[in-house]
Scaffold this motif. Sequence first.
Motif, PDB file in Angstrom:
ATOM      1  N   ASP A  85      -9.088 -36.929-127.097  1.00  0.00           N
ATOM      2  CA  ASP A  85      -9.695 -36.162-128.184  1.00  0.00           C
ATOM      3  C   ASP A  85      -8.694 -35.897-129.301  1.00  0.00           C
ATOM      4  O   ASP A  85      -9.052 -35.880-130.488  1.00  0.00           O
ATOM      5  N   ARG A  88      -8.471 -38.994-131.285  1.00  0.00           N
ATOM      6  CA  ARG A  88      -9.672 -39.145-132.116  1.00  0.00           C
ATOM      7  C   ARG A  88      -9.841 -37.987-133.097  1.00  0.00           C
ATOM      8  O   ARG A  88     -10.825 -37.922-133.824  1.00  0.00           O
ATOM      9  N   ARG A  89      -8.865 -37.071-133.095  1.00  0.00           N
ATOM     10  CA  ARG A  89      -8.848 -35.911-134.007  1.00  0.00           C
ATOM     11  C   ARG A  89     -10.070 -35.016-133.820  1.00  0.00           C
ATOM     12  O   ARG A  89     -10.640 -34.499-134.785  1.00  0.00           O
ATOM     13  N   LYS A  90     -10.461 -34.847-132.565  1.00  0.00           N
ATOM     14  CA  LYS A  90     -11.532 -33.909-132.255  1.00  0.00           C
ATOM     15  C   LYS A  90     -10.945 -32.541-131.949  1.00  0.00           C
ATOM     16  O   LYS A  90      -9.820 -32.429-131.470  1.00  0.00           O
ATOM     17  N   ARG A  91     -11.708 -31.515-132.210  1.00  0.00           N
ATOM     18  CA  ARG A  91     -11.234 -30.163-131.958  1.00  0.00           C
ATOM     19  C   ARG A  91     -11.304 -29.854-130.461  1.00  0.00           C
ATOM     20  O   ARG A  91     -12.319 -30.096-129.813  1.00  0.00           O
TER      21      ARG A  91
END
Length: 203
Positions: A85, A88-91
């Motif tokens: 994550d 993928r630059r997800k929070r």
Amino acid sequence: MRTKVCAWVSLALVCLQVLLIVASWIITAAMPDLPMRSLLSSGGIRWIFGHFASNLNSSVLVDIILLVIAFGTASFSGMNSAIADIVRRKRLRYLDRVALWVVLIELVISIIVIALLTLVPHAILLSVTGHLYQSSFSMSIVSIIFVVMLICSISFGVISNRLSTLRQAYEAMIYGTTRFAWLFPIYIFGMELICSIAYVFAL
């Protein structure tokens, strides 16, 4: 799909083993002066039955088991997903961020400890000649990676509240053995073929 591919790979290894057995018998019978040994001779048959288990008993098998346990624990605890994550630059959840910081600190501490045991003059894990190769460190590098990865994975799972019980922690450690069980038949057939080739050609 993966199971189908593994089945074909296993079949190919078995066929190569059978081909080696027959070929070694034919070639040694036709040209007995060649430096080869037949797997169908009395000595070859004794070798097949007497060395089957010892052929599998290698450091490669131990390394595979350790890495499977470590990677499975990292997957089950959610650490692999959290790292993915980030890529993928997800929070991330708050607990996941805290857990990853703890893992980072553990990695830094592990690197410092390993460096002190291997890089300073007269380090404990160096060989008697003072080199890393053929030392206690080089022979245990996979075990070190396994232990560090296992500690980080369990820490991540506990802090992120994904591993809240001892049972869940143990389930995490056996998760990889079921997920990567497809490796073991290929290892068995492949190792037997390699050892048989070494026997036939007296390597």
